[in-house]
Design a protein around this motif. Structure first.
Motif, PDB file in Angstrom:
ATOM      1  N   SER A   1       0.814  -1.217   0.000  1.00 31.70           N
ATOM      2  CA  SER A   1       0.000   0.000   0.000  1.00 31.70           C
ATOM      3  C   SER A   1       0.849   1.270   0.000  1.00 31.70           C
ATOM      4  CB  SER A   1      -0.938   0.006   1.205  1.00 31.70           C
ATOM      5  OG  SER A   1      -0.189   0.003   2.405  1.00 31.70           O
ATOM      6  N   THR A   2       2.110   1.163   0.351  1.00 31.45           N
ATOM      7  CA  THR A   2       2.979   2.335   0.441  1.00 31.45           C
ATOM      8  C   THR A   2       3.114   3.048  -0.902  1.00 31.45           C
ATOM      9  OG1 THR A   2       4.183   1.317   2.255  1.00 31.45           O
ATOM     10  CG2 THR A   2       5.277   3.138   1.151  1.00 31.45           C
ATOM     11  N   ILE A   3       3.119   2.293  -1.980  1.00 31.39           N
ATOM     12  CA  ILE A   3       3.210   2.885  -3.318  1.00 31.39           C
ATOM     13  C   ILE A   3       2.081   3.896  -3.524  1.00 31.39           C
ATOM     14  CG2 ILE A   3       3.039   2.370  -5.790  1.00 31.39           C
ATOM     15  CD1 ILE A   3       4.174  -0.463  -4.990  1.00 31.39           C
ATOM     16  N   PHE A   4       0.888   3.526  -3.139  1.00 27.77           N
ATOM     17  CA  PHE A   4      -0.277   4.383  -3.349  1.00 27.77           C
ATOM     18  C   PHE A   4      -0.305   5.544  -2.359  1.00 27.77           C
ATOM     19  CE2 PHE A   4      -1.096   0.317  -5.228  1.00 27.77           C
ATOM     20  CZ  PHE A   4      -1.522   0.681  -6.488  1.00 27.77           C
ATOM     21  N   LEU A   5       0.253   5.346  -1.187  1.00 32.57           N
ATOM     22  CA  LEU A   5       0.396   6.445  -0.237  1.00 32.57           C
ATOM     23  C   LEU A   5       1.349   7.500  -0.805  1.00 32.57           C
ATOM     24  CD1 LEU A   5      -0.334   7.506   2.589  1.00 32.57           C
ATOM     25  CD2 LEU A   5       1.673   6.301   3.437  1.00 32.57           C
ATOM     26  N   ASN A   6       2.443   7.049  -1.419  1.00 31.63           N
ATOM     27  CA  ASN A   6       3.396   7.976  -2.030  1.00 31.63           C
ATOM     28  C   ASN A   6       2.785   8.686  -3.235  1.00 31.63           C
ATOM     29  OD1 ASN A   6       5.324   7.317  -0.134  1.00 31.63           O
ATOM     30  ND2 ASN A   6       6.291   5.778  -1.410  1.00 31.63           N
ATOM     31  N   ILE A   7       2.013   7.969  -4.029  1.00 29.84           N
ATOM     32  CA  ILE A   7       1.335   8.595  -5.171  1.00 29.84           C
ATOM     33  C   ILE A   7       0.391   9.692  -4.671  1.00 29.84           C
ATOM     34  CG2 ILE A   7      -0.375   8.223  -7.000  1.00 29.84           C
ATOM     35  CD1 ILE A   7       0.940   5.439  -7.421  1.00 29.84           C
TER      36      ILE A   7
ATOM     37  N   LEU B   1       0.483  13.575  -5.698  1.00 28.39           N
ATOM     38  CA  LEU B   1      -0.672  14.255  -6.293  1.00 28.39           C
ATOM     39  C   LEU B   1      -0.982  15.549  -5.543  1.00 28.39           C
ATOM     40  CD1 LEU B   1      -2.952  11.193  -7.107  1.00 28.39           C
ATOM     41  CD2 LEU B   1      -1.735  12.660  -8.746  1.00 28.39           C
ATOM     42  N   ASP B   2      -0.849  15.539  -4.223  1.00 31.13           N
ATOM     43  CA  ASP B   2      -1.012  16.768  -3.438  1.00 31.13           C
ATOM     44  C   ASP B   2       0.019  17.811  -3.862  1.00 31.13           C
ATOM     45  OD1 ASP B   2      -3.196  15.998  -1.925  1.00 31.13           O
ATOM     46  OD2 ASP B   2      -1.993  15.324  -0.220  1.00 31.13           O
ATOM     47  N   LYS B   3       1.277  17.393  -3.975  1.00 28.41           N
ATOM     48  CA  LYS B   3       2.361  18.317  -4.325  1.00 28.41           C
ATOM     49  C   LYS B   3       2.212  18.864  -5.745  1.00 28.41           C
ATOM     50  CE  LYS B   3       4.072  17.746  -0.377  1.00 28.41           C
ATOM     51  NZ  LYS B   3       3.251  18.413   0.598  1.00 28.41           N
TER      52      LYS B   3
ATOM     53  N   THR C   1      -4.898  17.749  -5.706  1.00 31.38           N
ATOM     54  CA  THR C   1      -5.713  17.385  -4.554  1.00 31.38           C
ATOM     55  C   THR C   1      -7.188  17.450  -4.937  1.00 31.38           C
ATOM     56  OG1 THR C   1      -4.039  18.303  -3.089  1.00 31.38           O
ATOM     57  CG2 THR C   1      -6.233  17.951  -2.151  1.00 31.38           C
ATOM     58  N   GLY C   2      -7.910  16.389  -4.647  1.00 35.21           N
ATOM     59  CA  GLY C   2      -9.338  16.341  -4.950  1.00 35.21           C
ATOM     60  C   GLY C   2      -9.661  15.903  -6.369  1.00 35.21           C
ATOM     61  N   SER C   3      -8.654  15.590  -7.163  1.00 38.54           N
ATOM     62  CA  SER C   3      -8.901  15.160  -8.544  1.00 38.54           C
ATOM     63  C   SER C   3      -9.453  13.729  -8.577  1.00 38.54           C
ATOM     64  CB  SER C   3      -7.603  15.225  -9.355  1.00 38.54           C
ATOM     65  OG  SER C   3      -6.678  14.258  -8.877  1.00 38.54           O
ATOM     66  N   LYS C   4      -9.991  13.357  -9.716  1.00 34.44           N
ATOM     67  CA  LYS C   4     -10.494  11.984  -9.879  1.00 34.44           C
ATOM     68  C   LYS C   4      -9.357  10.977  -9.727  1.00 34.44           C
ATOM     69  CE  LYS C   4     -14.740  12.462 -12.445  1.00 34.44           C
ATOM     70  NZ  LYS C   4     -15.692  12.039 -11.451  1.00 34.44           N
ATOM     71  N   LEU C   5      -8.186  11.330 -10.250  1.00 35.50           N
ATOM     72  CA  LEU C   5      -7.035  10.448 -10.117  1.00 35.50           C
ATOM     73  C   LEU C   5      -6.704  10.212  -8.648  1.00 35.50           C
ATOM     74  CD1 LEU C   5      -4.755   8.806 -11.383  1.00 35.50           C
ATOM     75  CD2 LEU C   5      -3.418  10.922 -11.547  1.00 35.50           C
ATOM     76  N   GLN C   6      -6.753  11.271  -7.857  1.00 34.67           N
ATOM     77  CA  GLN C   6      -6.469  11.113  -6.437  1.00 34.67           C
ATOM     78  C   GLN C   6      -7.563  10.295  -5.747  1.00 34.67           C
ATOM     79  OE1 GLN C   6      -6.185  14.507  -3.672  1.00 34.67           O
ATOM     80  NE2 GLN C   6      -4.242  13.632  -3.015  1.00 34.67           N
ATOM     81  N   LEU C   7      -8.786  10.462  -6.162  1.00 37.57           N
ATOM     82  CA  LEU C   7      -9.882   9.662  -5.608  1.00 37.57           C
ATOM     83  C   LEU C   7      -9.669   8.182  -5.899  1.00 37.57           C
ATOM     84  CD1 LEU C   7     -12.694   9.330  -4.303  1.00 37.57           C
ATOM     85  CD2 LEU C   7     -13.661   9.692  -6.586  1.00 37.57           C
ATOM     86  N   TYR C   8      -9.366   7.840  -7.154  1.00 36.40           N
ATOM     87  CA  TYR C   8      -9.136   6.442  -7.521  1.00 36.40           C
ATOM     88  C   TYR C   8      -7.931   5.870  -6.775  1.00 36.40           C
ATOM     89  CZ  TYR C   8     -12.273   7.622 -11.390  1.00 36.40           C
ATOM     90  OH  TYR C   8     -13.337   8.044 -12.131  1.00 36.40           O
ATOM     91  N   ASN C   9      -6.902   6.693  -6.653  1.00 37.77           N
ATOM     92  CA  ASN C   9      -5.721   6.267  -5.918  1.00 37.77           C
ATOM     93  C   ASN C   9      -6.056   6.038  -4.441  1.00 37.77           C
ATOM     94  OD1 ASN C   9      -2.675   5.959  -5.824  1.00 37.77           O
ATOM     95  ND2 ASN C   9      -3.023   7.503  -4.249  1.00 37.77           N
ATOM     96  N   ALA C  10      -6.863   6.937  -3.862  1.00 37.63           N
ATOM     97  CA  ALA C  10      -7.235   6.804  -2.450  1.00 37.63           C
ATOM     98  C   ALA C  10      -8.058   5.543  -2.203  1.00 37.63           C
ATOM     99  CB  ALA C  10      -8.006   8.040  -1.993  1.00 37.63           C
ATOM    100  N   VAL C  11      -8.968   5.235  -3.111  1.00 32.58           N
ATOM    101  CA  VAL C  11      -9.773   4.013  -2.983  1.00 32.58           C
ATOM    102  C   VAL C  11      -8.866   2.788  -3.044  1.00 32.58           C
ATOM    103  CG1 VAL C  11     -11.528   2.599  -4.122  1.00 32.58           C
ATOM    104  CG2 VAL C  11     -11.912   5.048  -3.809  1.00 32.58           C
ATOM    105  N   THR C  12      -7.917   2.804  -3.974  1.00 28.19           N
ATOM    106  CA  THR C  12      -6.969   1.694  -4.092  1.00 28.19           C
ATOM    107  C   THR C  12      -6.118   1.581  -2.839  1.00 28.19           C
ATOM    108  OG1 THR C  12      -6.890   2.039  -6.477  1.00 28.19           O
ATOM    109  CG2 THR C  12      -5.136   0.709  -5.518  1.00 28.19           C
ATOM    110  N   LEU C  13      -5.646   2.717  -2.343  1.00 25.93           N
ATOM    111  CA  LEU C  13      -4.851   2.737  -1.116  1.00 25.93           C
ATOM    112  C   LEU C  13      -5.627   2.144   0.054  1.00 25.93           C
ATOM    113  CD1 LEU C  13      -2.532   3.626   0.784  1.00 25.93           C
ATOM    114  CD2 LEU C  13      -3.550   5.910   0.788  1.00 25.93           C
ATOM    115  N   LEU C  14      -6.845   2.598   0.264  1.00 27.93           N
ATOM    116  CA  LEU C  14      -7.642   2.103   1.383  1.00 27.93           C
ATOM    117  C   LEU C  14      -7.927   0.611   1.244  1.00 27.93           C
ATOM    118  CD1 LEU C  14     -10.123   5.067   1.875  1.00 27.93           C
ATOM    119  CD2 LEU C  14      -8.318   4.333   3.442  1.00 27.93           C
ATOM    120  N   PHE C  15      -8.254   0.171   0.034  1.00 27.25           N
ATOM    121  CA  PHE C  15      -8.530  -1.250  -0.186  1.00 27.25           C
ATOM    122  C   PHE C  15      -7.288  -2.091   0.108  1.00 27.25           C
ATOM    123  CE2 PHE C  15      -8.365  -4.946  -2.995  1.00 27.25           C
ATOM    124  CZ  PHE C  15      -9.456  -5.659  -2.511  1.00 27.25           C
TER     125      PHE C  15
END
Length: 142
Positions: free
Chosen positions: A52-58, A62-64, A68-82
């Protein structure tokens, strides 16, 4: 990886917190000591916690990058949480239970210091994982 993680965490402990230092030290110790022939199976299993660390870094990148708040970040966040839930929480708890049972079954084959180190280090990693998952959920709710 975990040795580097420990050094980075120590150098920035005021910003990221003592939990990351504990995570780095405990993970480094657990992983290195897993090279004993009877525990190699667990070393390979425990490195999977970091999937999961890969997705945390992504997410951080994305914030940097101002996404922040983009669809890409949303999809990444869902993947990270899963992944965090399935790999660190569910699989991690399952494998830790089996490690502890295996260490108990080996009895005198495992020294008492090693046995207690594994119990304390792995227990600390699990507690931090549960706490950090809670923080991820709280962050996702914002």
């Amino acid at each position: 990886y975990f040795l580097w993680d420990t050094f980075v965490s120590i150098s920035d402990v005021k910003k990221i917190g003592f939990g990351f230092v504990v995570h780095g030290l405990a993970s480094f110790g657990v992983y290195i000591l897993a090279f004993k022939p009877s525990l190699q199976y667990y070393g390979a299993s425990f490195i999977m916690f970091e999937a999961s660390t890969i997705f945390l870094n992504i997410n951080w990148w994305l914030d940097k990058l101002g996404m922040t708040g983009s669809k890409l970040q949303l999809y990444n966040a869902v993947t990270l949480l899963f992944l965090y839930l399935t790999v660190r929480i569910m699989f991690g708890s399952y494998m830790s239970y089996h490690l502890f049972e295996d260490l108990k079954a080996r009895g005198t084959q495992t020294s008492a210091p090693l046995y207690y180190f594994y119990r304390i280090a792995n227990g600390s990693i699990l507690l931090l994982s549960y706490y950090w998952f809670y923080l991820l959920i709280v962050g996702a709710m914002k």
